[in-house]
Design a protein around this motif. Structure first.
Motif, PDB file in Angstrom:
ATOM      1  N   VAL A   1      -3.287  -5.410  17.360  1.00  0.00           N
ATOM      2  CA  VAL A   1      -2.798  -4.114  17.815  1.00  0.00           C
ATOM      3  C   VAL A   1      -2.639  -4.189  19.326  1.00  0.00           C
ATOM      4  O   VAL A   1      -3.593  -4.500  20.048  1.00  0.00           O
ATOM      5  CB  VAL A   1      -3.776  -2.989  17.414  1.00  0.00           C
ATOM      6  CG1 VAL A   1      -3.307  -1.652  17.994  1.00  0.00           C
ATOM      7  CG2 VAL A   1      -3.907  -2.902  15.903  1.00  0.00           C
ATOM      8  N   VAL A   2      -1.418  -3.941  19.809  1.00  0.00           N
ATOM      9  CA  VAL A   2      -1.111  -4.103  21.229  1.00  0.00           C
ATOM     10  C   VAL A   2      -0.339  -2.881  21.719  1.00  0.00           C
ATOM     11  O   VAL A   2       0.146  -2.066  20.935  1.00  0.00           O
ATOM     12  CB  VAL A   2      -0.255  -5.379  21.469  1.00  0.00           C
ATOM     13  CG1 VAL A   2      -0.993  -6.627  20.987  1.00  0.00           C
ATOM     14  CG2 VAL A   2       1.106  -5.258  20.786  1.00  0.00           C
ATOM     15  N   ASP A   3      -0.237  -2.750  23.038  1.00  0.00           N
ATOM     16  CA  ASP A   3       0.641  -1.733  23.607  1.00  0.00           C
ATOM     17  C   ASP A   3       2.087  -2.075  23.270  1.00  0.00           C
ATOM     18  O   ASP A   3       2.480  -3.245  23.287  1.00  0.00           O
ATOM     19  CB  ASP A   3       0.471  -1.669  25.123  1.00  0.00           C
ATOM     20  CG  ASP A   3      -0.897  -1.131  25.531  1.00  0.00           C
ATOM     21  OD1 ASP A   3      -1.440  -0.271  24.808  1.00  0.00           O
ATOM     22  OD2 ASP A   3      -1.426  -1.587  26.573  1.00  0.00           O
ATOM     23  N   ASP A   4       2.872  -1.059  22.958  1.00  0.00           N
ATOM     24  CA  ASP A   4       4.277  -1.266  22.618  1.00  0.00           C
ATOM     25  C   ASP A   4       4.977  -2.020  23.751  1.00  0.00           C
ATOM     26  O   ASP A   4       5.141  -1.484  24.848  1.00  0.00           O
ATOM     27  CB  ASP A   4       4.940   0.090  22.386  1.00  0.00           C
ATOM     28  CG  ASP A   4       6.431  -0.016  22.094  1.00  0.00           C
ATOM     29  OD1 ASP A   4       6.928  -1.141  21.873  1.00  0.00           O
ATOM     30  OD2 ASP A   4       7.100   1.035  22.074  1.00  0.00           O
ATOM     31  N   PRO A   5       5.387  -3.275  23.525  1.00  0.00           N
ATOM     32  CA  PRO A   5       6.011  -4.057  24.603  1.00  0.00           C
ATOM     33  C   PRO A   5       7.489  -3.730  24.804  1.00  0.00           C
ATOM     34  O   PRO A   5       8.106  -4.261  25.725  1.00  0.00           O
ATOM     35  CB  PRO A   5       5.837  -5.503  24.119  1.00  0.00           C
ATOM     36  CG  PRO A   5       5.900  -5.391  22.634  1.00  0.00           C
ATOM     37  CD  PRO A   5       5.256  -4.072  22.287  1.00  0.00           C
ATOM     38  N   THR A   6       8.033  -2.871  23.944  1.00  0.00           N
ATOM     39  CA  THR A   6       9.473  -2.599  24.016  1.00  0.00           C
ATOM     40  C   THR A   6       9.815  -1.460  24.969  1.00  0.00           C
ATOM     41  O   THR A   6      10.997  -1.200  25.208  1.00  0.00           O
ATOM     42  CB  THR A   6      10.017  -2.245  22.624  1.00  0.00           C
ATOM     43  OG1 THR A   6       9.532  -0.947  22.224  1.00  0.00           O
ATOM     44  CG2 THR A   6       9.578  -3.278  21.593  1.00  0.00           C
ATOM     45  N   GLY A   7       8.814  -0.751  25.495  1.00  0.00           N
ATOM     46  CA  GLY A   7       9.086   0.361  26.399  1.00  0.00           C
ATOM     47  C   GLY A   7       9.672   1.564  25.696  1.00  0.00           C
ATOM     48  O   GLY A   7      10.323   2.407  26.334  1.00  0.00           O
ATOM     49  N   SER A   8       9.447   1.686  24.383  1.00  0.00           N
ATOM     50  CA  SER A   8      10.028   2.786  23.609  1.00  0.00           C
ATOM     51  C   SER A   8       9.080   3.963  23.451  1.00  0.00           C
ATOM     52  O   SER A   8       9.385   4.910  22.740  1.00  0.00           O
ATOM     53  CB  SER A   8      10.444   2.281  22.225  1.00  0.00           C
ATOM     54  OG  SER A   8      11.393   1.231  22.336  1.00  0.00           O
ATOM     55  N   GLY A   9       7.913   3.898  24.087  1.00  0.00           N
ATOM     56  CA  GLY A   9       6.983   5.009  24.039  1.00  0.00           C
ATOM     57  C   GLY A   9       6.231   5.148  22.737  1.00  0.00           C
ATOM     58  O   GLY A   9       5.791   6.243  22.379  1.00  0.00           O
ATOM     59  N   ASN A  10       6.053   4.052  22.008  1.00  0.00           N
ATOM     60  CA  ASN A  10       5.356   4.112  20.724  1.00  0.00           C
ATOM     61  C   ASN A  10       3.846   3.996  20.841  1.00  0.00           C
ATOM     62  O   ASN A  10       3.157   4.007  19.833  1.00  0.00           O
ATOM     63  CB  ASN A  10       5.870   2.999  19.795  1.00  0.00           C
ATOM     64  CG  ASN A  10       7.221   3.327  19.207  1.00  0.00           C
ATOM     65  OD1 ASN A  10       8.036   3.977  19.848  1.00  0.00           O
ATOM     66  ND2 ASN A  10       7.474   2.889  17.994  1.00  0.00           N
ATOM     67  N   GLY A  11       3.321   3.855  22.046  1.00  0.00           N
ATOM     68  CA  GLY A  11       1.877   3.711  22.190  1.00  0.00           C
ATOM     69  C   GLY A  11       1.419   2.363  21.676  1.00  0.00           C
ATOM     70  O   GLY A  11       1.941   1.315  22.052  1.00  0.00           O
TER      71      GLY A  11
END
Length: 209
Positions: free
Chosen positions: A26-36
């Motif tokens: 489980v990681v921070d959303d790396p896509t920058g889409s604001g998914n947490g």
């Protein structure tokens, strides 16, 4: 029953990879889409073709697949692939379904657990485990060869939500569990109990259990 988000990975659920998957976390959303927080799977070309990763759902946030046998998941990938999702639980038939992702970024895939993918049955009951297999082939009759080389992300597992013992109506069991007998710790092998000291269990029937 109305569908809602069962797992959004903000609560850091229990997850693990298996059969040679390079990474499951489980990681921070790396896509920058604001998914947490999102569930990241990194495949390995040297692992088994049926490599994958599982998510154990919390007792207060389970999937009920009885009248509505569908589940949707937000999936991110920059390469086209056909991830298979499998649901498992206690005393219920395992069920799987495969859906296609175009590789265009975030897409919402809807899984219908009536197709018997990978020799499974039709879903019917309450499920506490969701397993993702990123290397399923497009025909849904086996595994990709060569193995896909990709990093993919899953988020917002959505379906009919229920709780352990709730029967779909959030009702507790009518009878309490029996009181454990009054025994010395040395006379008991306890795997999971609030009454005795538990022994350490590293693996059950398999390392991913």
């Amino acid at each position: 029953a109305q569908q809602e988000v069962v797992q959004d990975f903000e609560s850091s659920p229990s997850t693990s990879g298996f059969e040679g998957l390079s990474s499951a976390a489980v990681v921070d959303d790396p896509t920058g889409s604001g998914n947490g927080k999102v569930f990241e799977l990194v495949t390995s070309t040297t692992g088994n073709p049926w490599q994958g990763a599982e998510v154990i759902l919390d007792d207060q946030s389970l999937l009920e697949l009885t009248s509505d046998k569908t589940m949707s998941v937000d999936v991110y990938s920059t390469v086209a692939f056909t991830p298979m999702a499998k649901v498992e639980g206690t005393g219920v038939p395992a069920a799987a379904n495969t859906q296609a992702h175009s590789g265009s970024g975030w897409e919402t895939l809807t899984y219908t657990f009536t197709t018997g993918s990978d020799g499974t049955a039709t879903a019917d009951g309450v499920y506490n485990k969701v397993v993702f297999f990123p290397n399923r082939n497009a025909a849904d009759d086996g595994w990709r060869n060569p193995i896909i080389d990709a990093t993919v992300h899953f988020d917002n597992i959505t379906g009919v939500k229920t709780t352990a013992g709730g029967g779909g109506n959030d009702n507790p069991p009518s009878n309490a569990a029996p009181t454990p007998p009054n025994l010395a710790d040395g006379a008991v092998i306890s795997l999971y109990s609030n009454a005795f000291n538990n022994i350490s269990v590293d693996a059950w029937s398999a390392v991913w259990d």
